[in-house]
Design a protein around this motif. Structure first.
Motif, short mmCIF file in Angstrom:
data_model
loop_
_atom_site.label_atom_id
_atom_site.label_comp_id
_atom_site.label_asym_id
_atom_site.label_seq_id
_atom_site.Cartn_x
_atom_site.Cartn_y
_atom_site.Cartn_z
N ASN A 182 -19.38 -92.25 48.28
CA ASN A 182 -19.46 -90.86 47.65
C ASN A 182 -20.44 -89.95 48.35
O ASN A 182 -21.67 -90.48 48.75
CB ASN A 182 -20.06 -90.91 46.27
CG ASN A 182 -19.01 -91.59 45.16
OD1 ASN A 182 -18.11 -91.23 44.73
ND2 ASN A 182 -19.16 -92.96 45.26
N MET A 183 -19.90 -88.97 48.85
CA MET A 183 -21.06 -87.88 49.63
C MET A 183 -20.92 -86.72 48.92
O MET A 183 -20.04 -86.08 48.60
CB MET A 183 -20.32 -87.76 50.92
CG MET A 183 -21.11 -86.80 51.94
SD MET A 183 -22.48 -87.69 52.66
CE MET A 183 -21.90 -88.53 53.69
N HIS A 206 -25.84 -89.13 49.82
CA HIS A 206 -24.79 -90.09 50.15
C HIS A 206 -24.98 -91.41 49.36
O HIS A 206 -26.11 -92.01 49.49
CB HIS A 206 -24.82 -90.49 51.62
CG HIS A 206 -23.60 -91.36 52.37
ND1 HIS A 206 -23.53 -91.85 53.30
CD2 HIS A 206 -22.55 -91.61 51.49
CE1 HIS A 206 -22.67 -92.51 53.49
NE2 HIS A 206 -22.09 -92.52 52.58
N PHE A 207 -23.93 -92.03 48.71
CA PHE A 207 -24.20 -93.33 47.67
C PHE A 207 -22.99 -94.02 48.10
O PHE A 207 -21.77 -93.61 48.11
CB PHE A 207 -24.08 -92.83 46.28
CG PHE A 207 -24.07 -93.67 45.28
CD1 PHE A 207 -25.44 -94.23 45.11
CD2 PHE A 207 -23.28 -94.22 44.54
CE1 PHE A 207 -25.65 -95.31 44.31
CE2 PHE A 207 -23.47 -95.06 43.47
CZ PHE A 207 -24.47 -95.82 43.29
N ILE A 208 -23.28 -95.38 48.13
CA ILE A 208 -22.15 -96.55 48.33
C ILE A 208 -22.48 -97.47 47.30
O ILE A 208 -23.76 -98.14 46.91
CB ILE A 208 -22.40 -97.17 49.78
CG1 ILE A 208 -22.27 -95.95 50.87
CG2 ILE A 208 -21.61 -98.13 49.71
CD1 ILE A 208 -22.59 -96.78 52.21
N THR A 211 -24.31 -103.59 43.53
CA THR A 211 -25.20 -103.06 44.59
C THR A 211 -24.70 -101.50 44.65
O THR A 211 -23.79 -101.26 44.74
CB THR A 211 -25.32 -103.69 45.91
OG1 THR A 211 -25.46 -105.04 45.70
CG2 THR A 211 -26.30 -103.17 46.86
N GLY A 212 -26.02 -100.58 44.37
CA GLY A 212 -25.74 -99.48 44.63
C GLY A 212 -26.90 -98.87 45.64
O GLY A 212 -28.10 -99.24 45.45
N ASN A 213 -26.47 -98.19 46.49
CA ASN A 213 -27.16 -97.93 47.55
C ASN A 213 -27.17 -96.20 47.85
O ASN A 213 -26.11 -95.74 48.42
CB ASN A 213 -26.70 -98.78 49.07
CG ASN A 213 -27.42 -98.18 50.31
OD1 ASN A 213 -28.53 -97.55 50.17
ND2 ASN A 213 -27.09 -98.60 51.35
N ASN A 268 -24.12 -92.93 40.56
CA ASN A 268 -24.68 -92.05 41.75
C ASN A 268 -25.91 -91.02 41.17
O ASN A 268 -25.64 -90.25 40.33
CB ASN A 268 -23.39 -91.38 42.26
CG ASN A 268 -23.44 -90.55 43.63
OD1 ASN A 268 -24.75 -90.43 43.72
ND2 ASN A 268 -22.56 -90.08 44.05
N PRO A 269 -27.03 -91.10 42.00
CA PRO A 269 -27.98 -90.24 41.75
C PRO A 269 -27.69 -88.70 42.25
O PRO A 269 -28.52 -88.29 42.71
CB PRO A 269 -29.26 -90.95 42.42
CG PRO A 269 -28.71 -91.52 43.56
CD PRO A 269 -27.22 -92.05 43.09
N TYR A 270 -26.73 -88.09 41.91
CA TYR A 270 -26.14 -87.04 42.10
C TYR A 270 -26.88 -85.92 41.32
O TYR A 270 -27.36 -86.19 40.34
CB TYR A 270 -24.63 -86.78 42.19
CG TYR A 270 -24.29 -86.64 40.69
CD1 TYR A 270 -23.95 -85.48 39.89
CD2 TYR A 270 -23.82 -88.06 39.97
CE1 TYR A 270 -23.61 -85.55 38.62
CE2 TYR A 270 -23.52 -88.13 38.76
CZ TYR A 270 -23.31 -86.80 38.13
OH TYR A 270 -22.80 -86.86 36.85
N VAL A 271 -26.94 -84.47 41.96
CA VAL A 271 -27.19 -83.29 40.76
C VAL A 271 -26.14 -82.36 41.19
O VAL A 271 -25.86 -81.87 42.11
CB VAL A 271 -28.51 -82.80 41.39
CG1 VAL A 271 -28.81 -81.74 40.56
CG2 VAL A 271 -29.65 -83.72 41.29
N PHE A 272 -25.51 -82.12 39.93
CA PHE A 272 -24.49 -81.23 39.87
C PHE A 272 -24.81 -79.95 39.14
O PHE A 272 -25.24 -80.04 37.90
CB PHE A 272 -23.20 -81.76 39.28
CG PHE A 272 -22.11 -80.78 39.19
CD1 PHE A 272 -21.23 -80.36 40.18
CD2 PHE A 272 -21.80 -80.14 38.07
CE1 PHE A 272 -20.16 -79.23 40.17
CE2 PHE A 272 -20.66 -79.39 37.75
CZ PHE A 272 -19.92 -78.82 38.94
N TYR A 273 -24.84 -78.81 39.77
CA TYR A 273 -25.21 -77.39 38.92
C TYR A 273 -24.07 -76.81 38.21
O TYR A 273 -23.14 -76.66 38.87
CB TYR A 273 -25.80 -76.44 40.25
CG TYR A 273 -27.15 -76.85 40.76
CD1 TYR A 273 -28.21 -76.79 39.85
CD2 TYR A 273 -27.02 -77.58 41.91
CE1 TYR A 273 -29.38 -77.12 40.65
CE2 TYR A 273 -28.36 -77.80 42.46
CZ TYR A 273 -29.38 -77.69 41.91
OH TYR A 273 -30.58 -78.19 42.45
#
Length: 832
Positions: A488-489, A509-511, A545-547, A595-600
Motif C-alpha cells: 500500500n502506498m 508506504h506499508f507492506i 508482519t506489518g512493515n 496500515n498507519p495511514y491518515v486520511f482527511y
C-alpha cells in the motif's frame, strides 16, 4: 474448563443484569421464556416414528433439496415432510399413525410414490435408495410447483430458501441477505448478524475474498434469481474457517439441472433521485462429461448522503460549536464476470476450474460547510470543503478443484487451490476555503491531495476428507494454508493559495505479509435415538508482519489458536427439538486497518489506521428451541475480547477530531430471538422475527473508562401474497430500537419496503416493481458523549427509491447438474 467457564459467564451476566433496576422487566422475560421452553420438553415427549432414505436420479446422481412428503392414503393430505440434504439423504420423525404413502419430488424429475404402508407409533423404516426418473419433457413444457418450506431450521444453521419465492423476483443478493433471520444490512452495505459485526459471507462454502465495500457492490450486482438458498450459521462448526466472530452467511447458488443449455437475462433501472441502470445474464451448458457456466453482470449504483454533525468543545470560557452540514454524492459502476468448467473423469472423480474477474470504478463528490462559533464572540468562522475523489478496483480470482467420491457410503476427498490478485486505488483532491462572517472574498484557501494505491496477492490451498462409518457416524478432517502479501502506498501533499504541492509527513508506504496454517477434525455421532452429537476442534497458526517503510516501523505478530465447537441436538418429538451449541471464533483486522495511514475527511476530521490492532475473539453459547420445524426460540450469550470499535478522539487545543478502529477490552451480548411464521392461507403467509438483546462495552480509552450497556430489540415482519394471474406481492417492515455501538448511542428507526411481480408465459418472463423505504423513515441519528467529546450526528442515505426489473428465462434440453464452486479461504474478505 472452556465450556464450564463460558457457562458460568453466562449465568453471571444473567444474574447481575437481573439485579439492575432498569433491566428488571426485560430479564424477567428471559427467565420466563427459558423456564417455559425448557420445561415444556417433558410435555411434548412421545414415541416417535423414524423414516430414512436417500434420493438419487436414475443416473446414480445424489439429489439434494428434494421434497419428501408423507401423505395420508385415505385423504391425500400432507401429514409431515422434509427436504433431502446435500447428499440426497432424508430423515422424517413423526408420532402420527395410519395408512400412508411416501412421495418424493424435485425439479426435472418424475414424482415417486411408494406403496401404501401402515405407519405405527415408534416404528423405524429405512427406504434405502429411492431412484427417480428424469422428466423426458422439455423444460418449456414443465410446470413446477414447489412445496418445500421457505425456512428450514437445522441443528447448526437456518436455511432460507430463495429459489421460487417472491424474494428472488427483481431483487439482488444484498436485498435477500438483509431479509434473512437475524440479519441487518446498514445503509453502507455492511452486514450484521444478531446485532453483531464480524460476519463472513461465503458463496457455495467458499469465501468471497472482498472488502466490505467491494462485497456490497458485488452482491448488489448479483441477481437474487441466481440464488437457491442462504444459510445463516450463527456458530459454525470446525470445518469452516475460524474467521468471523459473529457467524457465517453461506449463499448457495442454483445447482442447474438442465442437460443442454439454460440461462436468464435481466435488466432494469434503479431511481432514488438519480438513475442507475443494471443488467445481467447467465448461461449454463452440459455436453457429455463437461459442464460449464458463465455469468456477466453490470451494476450502476448511486447514493446521496445528507449529513449533519454538531460538535461541542468545552473551553475555559465556554462552549465552541462546530456545526457541519454536508451533502455527499457517491456512485460507481461495476462489471463482474464468473465462469467455471467441470470435467467428470468417471463416476468417482471430477476436476474443475473457476474464474472470477471484476472491474469497479467509482466517483465520490462531497460538499460541506462548517460554521464555527466561539464563546464571548459574535464572530462566526466558516470552512467549506469540496471533495472530488475517483477510485477503482480490479480483481481476478482463479480456483482449481478436485473431488473424489471414494466409495458408495459417502467417503469423499476434495482439494482446492486458489490465486487472487487485487489492484486498486484512489485519487482525491480536497479543496478548502476559510472566511470570517460574510467576508467570503477575503478568505484563504488550501488543498489536500491524496493518492492511494493498493496491490494484494493471495494464494491458498486446502484439502478436506469426509468418512462416514457406523450408524450415522461421520468424521471430517482437513488442512489449509494461506499466504498473503499486500503493498500500500499513500501519497499526501498540500498546497496553499494555489501554490505548488508540498509533501505531507503523513504519507506512508506499508507492506503487509500474513501466513496462516490450519488443521481441523470434526466428529458426528448419535448418542441415542433422540440425541445427536457433534464436536470439532480447529487449530490455526498465524504469522503476521506489518512493515511501515516510511516510518521504519515493523510490527510482528505470531500466535497459535485453538477453536473448539460442540453441538447437541435433542429430538424430543417430531414436533419439538432443542439444539445446544458452543464455540470460539476470531475476526482478524482488515489489512487496510493495520496500515498507519491518515486520511482527511476535511481539515478538521481525519481517519487513521492502527498497526497495533489485534484480532478479536468471541466465545459463544446458544440454546435453541424449535417447535414444528418452524417456530424458533433462542437464548444466546457471547463474550468478545479485543472487540473492534471505532473510537473518536479530540485534540482540545487544535479542536481536531480523529477516528480510528481500536481494540475494546470486552463486549458482552445476551439475547433472546424468536421466529414466528404465520400462514393465514395458501396464498398469504408471514414471517416474523423479534430479537431482544442486552449489550455491554467495557474498555479503558485514554484517561477515561468506557462502561456502557443497553437493552435493545429488532423487529421484522415479512408478508408474501400470491394473487391470481401471475401476481405476487411482498411487504417487509423492520424497526431497530435505540442501540449502542461502542461510544456511539444510536436512536431508533425503521422502514417499510414493498414489491409486486407479474409473471408471463409460465414464468418465462417477469416484470417486478420494488419500492424501498416508502415513507422515508430510515433516518439515522446518533451521539457520542464520552469524556470531553460531545457530538451529534444526523444522516439520511437516500434509501427511498424504486426499482423496475425485467427478467427472461430460457432453456433447452434435458436435466443435468452443474457443480458450482468458488475459492477456499477467508483472506480476500478482509481487503478493505
Amino acid at each position: 474448563m472452556f465450556f464450564w467457564g463460558l457457562a458460568l459467564d453466562f449465568l453471571r451476566v444473567l444474574l447481575n443484569s437481573i439485579n439492575q433496576h432498569t433491566m428488571r422487566i426485560s430479564h424477567l422475560l428471559f427467565i420466563m421464556a427459558f423456564t417455559f421452553l425448557l420445561g415444556s420438553g417433558h410435555v411434548l415427549a412421545q414415541q416417535v416414528g423414524k423414516l430414512t432414505g436417500q434420493v438419487k436420479g436414475n443416473n446414480g446422481e445424489e439429489l439434494p433439496f428434494a421434497n419428501i412428503a408423507l401423505l395420508s392414503e385415505e385423504s391425500g393430505d400432507l401429514i409431515t415432510g422434509a427436504v433431502s440434504d446435500d447428499n440426497g439423504k432424508f430423515f422424517i420423525s413423526t408420532t402420527k399413525t395410519g395408512k400412508v404413502t411416501l412421495s418424493v419430488s424435485t425439479i426435472g424429475y418424475q414424482t415417486y410414490n411408494s406403496k401404501p404402508f401402515e405407519l405405527k407409533r415408534g416404528m423405524e423404516k429405512d427406504f434405502g435408495t429411492i431412484e427417480i426418473e428424469e422428466e423426458a419433457t422439455s423444460l418449456n413444457e414443465v410446470e413446477v410447483r414447489s412445496s418445500r418450506p421457505e425456512v428450514i431450521i437445522e441443528a447448526d444453521k437456518t436455511v432460507v430458501n430463495i429459489e421460487g419465492t417472491v424474494m428472488a423476483e427483481g431483487s439482488n443478493a444484498l436485498d435477500v441477505i438483509g431479509r434473512s433471520p437475524g440479519v441487518y444490512v446498514d445503509a453502507d452495505g455492511k452486514i450484521n448478524l444478531n446485532g453483531r459485526s464480524g460476519v463472513i459471507v461465503l458463496i457455495d462454502d467458499r469465501q468471497t475474498y472482498m472488502s466490505a465495500e467491494d462485497l456490497a457492490n458485488f452482491l448488489r450486482a448479483m441477481p437474487a434469481d441466481n440464488i437457491k438458498s442462504i444459510e445463516v450459521i450463527n456458530n459454525p462448526p470446525a470445518k469452516y474457517d475460524a474467521e468471523g466472530a459473529a457467524g457465517v452467511l453461506n449463499i448457495r447458488l442454483k445447482k442447474n439441472n438442465y442437460d443442454g443449455t439454460n440461462g436468464s437475462v435481466q435488466a432494469g433501472n434503479y431511481y432514488n433521485g438519480r438513475h442507475a441502470p443494471f443488467a445481467g445474464a447467465s448461461i449454463n451448458m452440459k455436453r457429455g462429461k463437461w459442464t460449464t457456466n458463465a455469468n456477466l453482470n453490470y451494476n450502476n449504483w448511486v447514493r446521496d448522503i445528507d449529513l449533519d454533525i454538531l460538535r461541542r468543545f468545552q473551553l475555559e470560557n465556554g462552549v465552541s460549536n462546530f456545526d457541519q452540514d454536508a451533502l455527499l454524492k457517491l456512485g460507481g459502476e461495476s462489471v463482474f464476470f464468473s465462469g467455471g468448467a467441470d470435467y467428470k473423469i468417471n463416476d468417482s472423480h471430477t476436476v474443475g476450474i473457476n474464474l472470477q474477474a471484476s472491474d469497479y470504478n467509482g466517483k465520490n463528490d462531497g460538499n460541506s460547510v462548517t460554521d464555527i462559533s466561539n464563546p464571548e464572540s459574535t464572530d462566526v468562522n466558516h470552512l467549506r470543503s469540496i471533495n472530488d475523489t475517483d477510485n477503482d478496483n480490479r480483481r481476478i480470482f482463479t480456483n482449481f478443484h478436485y473431488i473424489a467420491n471414494l466409495d458408495t457410503s459417502g467417503t469423499k476427498l476434495s482439494a482446492d487451490f486458489d490465486y487472487t490478485a487485487v489492484d486498486g486505488g484512489s485519487l482525491g483532491v480536497l479543496n478548502n476555503s476559510y472566511w470570517l462572517n460574510e467576508d467570503i472574498d477575503g478568505g484563504t484557501t488550501d488543498k489536500i491531495r491524496t493518492e492511494n494505491t493498493m496491490n494484494y496477492t493471495i494464494f491458498t490451498a486446502k484439502t478436506d476428507f469426509t468418512k462416514p462409518f457406523g450408524d450415522k457416524q461421520k468424521l471430517e478432517t482437513g488442512l489449509k494454508g494461506s499466504w498473503v502479501e499486500s503493498d500500500n502506498m499513500l501519497d499526501i501533499s498540500r498546497s496553499t493559495e494555489d501554490g505548488p504541492y508540498q509533501p505531507d509527513p503523513n504519507s506512508n508506504h506499508f507492506i503487509y505479509n500474513e501466513n496462516v496454517l490450519a488443521a481441523y477434525a470434526s466428529f458426528n455421532s448419535p448418542l441415542s435415538k433422540k440425541l445427536d452429537f457433534q464436536a470439532g476442534l480447529r487449530l490455526e497458526y498465524s504469522d503476521i508482519t506489518g512493515n511501515s517503510v516510511t516510518l521504519k516501523q515493523v510490527n510482528k505478530q505470531e500466535y497459535v489458536n485453538l477453536f473448539p465447537s460442540m453441538y447437541l441436538q435433542h429430538k424430543i418429538s417430531d414436533k419439538y427439538q432443542i439444539n445446544y451449541n458452543i464455540n470460539r471464533r476470531i475476526t482478524r483486522p482488515n489489512y487496510r486497518l493495520l496500515n498507519p495511514y491518515v486520511f482527511y475527511v476535511d481539515p478538521l476530521t481525519s481517519e487513521q489506521g492502527n498497526p497495533q490492532l489485534k484480532p478479536q475473539y468471541a466465545n459463544n453459547i446458544e440454546m435453541s428451541h424449535v417447535i414444528k420445524g418452524a417456530y424458533q426460540f433462542t437464548l444466546a450469550y457471547s463474550k468478545t475480547t479485543n472487540a473492534f470499535g471505532q473510537v473518536m478522539t479530540q485534540d482540545e487545543e487544535s479542536r481536531k477530531t480523529t477516528l480510528q478502529v481500536q481494540n475494546l477490552d470486552k463486549s458482552e451480548d445476551l439475547s433472546l430471538r424468536m421466529m414466528i411464521p404465520v400462514e393465514f392461507a395458501e396464498w398469504y403467509s408471514t414471517s416474523n422475527m423479534i430479537h431482544l438483546y442486552y449489550k455491554t462495552y467495557q474498555s479503558q480509552l485514554g484517561d477515561e473508562f468506557l462502561d456502557v450497556s443497553q437493552v435493545s430489540y429488532v423487529a421484522r415482519t415479512q408478508h408474501n401474497i400470491t394473487l391470481p394471474k401471475g401476481f405476487k406481492v411482498e411487504l417487509v417492515g423492520m424497526y431497530l430500537s435505540p442501540f449502542l455501538e461502542g461510544q456511539l448511542e444510536a436512536k431508533g428507526f425503521g422502514w417499510i419496503d414493498a414489491g409486486i411481480t407479474k409473471t408471463f408465459k409460465d414464468d418465462k418472463y417477469a416484470l417486478t416493481l420494488n419500492g424501498n423505504d416508502i415513507f422515508r423513515m430510515r433516518n439515522f441519528r446518533g451521539s457520542v458523549n464520552f469524556d470531553k467529546i460531545h457530538t451529534d450526528v444526523k444522516q439520511y442515505n437516500s434509501q427511498q427509491s424504486i426499482r423496475l426489473t425485467f427478467r427472461w428465462k430460457f432453456s433447452k434440453g434435458e436435466n443435468f447438474k452443474v457443480s458450482n464452486r468458488s475459492g477456499s479461504t477467508e483472506e480476500r474478505n478482509r481487503l478493505d
